[in-house]
Write a protein that holds these residues in place. Structure first.
Motif, mmCIF file in Angstrom:
data_model
loop_
_atom_site.group_PDB
_atom_site.id
_atom_site.type_symbol
_atom_site.label_atom_id
_atom_site.label_comp_id
_atom_site.label_asym_id
_atom_site.label_seq_id
_atom_site.Cartn_x
_atom_site.Cartn_y
_atom_site.Cartn_z
ATOM 1 N N GLN A 1 0.948 5.703 0.777
ATOM 2 C CA GLN A 1 0.263 6.893 1.262
ATOM 3 C C GLN A 1 1.095 8.118 0.944
ATOM 4 O O GLN A 1 2.235 8.248 1.413
ATOM 5 N N TYR B 1 0.864 -1.165 0.000
ATOM 6 C CA TYR B 1 0.000 0.000 0.000
ATOM 7 C C TYR B 1 0.907 1.223 0.000
ATOM 8 O O TYR B 1 2.092 1.134 0.329
ATOM 9 N N LYS C 1 -3.040 12.428 1.473
ATOM 10 C CA LYS C 1 -3.939 11.482 0.798
ATOM 11 C C LYS C 1 -4.146 10.244 1.668
ATOM 12 O O LYS C 1 -3.377 9.957 2.568
ATOM 13 N N GLN C 2 -5.203 9.509 1.347
ATOM 14 C CA GLN C 2 -5.469 8.263 2.055
ATOM 15 C C GLN C 2 -4.538 7.156 1.560
ATOM 16 O O GLN C 2 -4.048 7.182 0.424
ATOM 17 N N ARG C 3 -4.336 6.175 2.442
ATOM 18 C CA ARG C 3 -3.549 5.015 2.041
ATOM 19 C C ARG C 3 -4.322 4.236 0.973
ATOM 20 O O ARG C 3 -5.538 4.051 1.075
ATOM 21 N N GLU C 4 -3.612 3.798 -0.068
ATOM 22 C CA GLU C 4 -4.270 3.087 -1.167
ATOM 23 C C GLU C 4 -3.525 1.818 -1.510
ATOM 24 O O GLU C 4 -2.306 1.711 -1.313
#
Length: 121
Positions: free
Chosen positions: A39, A37, A43-46
């Motif tokens: 981040q 993942y 921003k959000q973790r993706e």
């Protein structure tokens, strides 16, 4: 105790490549999915990519065709080959794995501390 330790981050120019590694260690009975993942600031973790113990992989839309995930089950290690890097790939990359602990046979998600990838334009 189970640990995930990432390595391979750093500074790279746009268009370049990096290979990230993540090794799991400790009281491991079995490892199911492993993945990466990321981040970026603000921003959000993706999800970047993940892979099952049988080798089935899935990727986030933004990295398809550029990144490749693989794993070595004998070494409890997952890799991320990142090619054609773009400035927007700049982020802290975190390793994730669902691991069954040999101490109590309980399964849970584990996270590494992260490794910074910076792509300069």
């Amino acid at each position: 105790q189970v640990q995930l330790v990432e390595s391979g981050g750093g500074l790279v120019q746009a268009g370049g490549s990096l290979r990230l590694s993540c090794a799991a260690s400790g009281s491991i009975f079995s490892i199911h999915s492993m993945g990466w993942y990321r981040q970026a600031p603000g921003k959000q973790r993706e999800l970047v990519a993940d892979i099952t113990s049988g080798g089935s992989a899935k990727y986030g839309d933004s990295v398809k065709g550029r990144f490749t995930i693989s794993r070595d089950n004998a070494k409890n290690t997952v890799y991320l080959q990142a090619n054609s890097l773009k400035p927007e790939d700049t982020a802290v990359y975190y390793c994730n794995a669902f691991i069954v602990d040999s101490a109590d046979y309980g399964g849970m998600n584990y996270w590494g501390k992260g490794t910074l990838v910076t792509v300069s334009s």
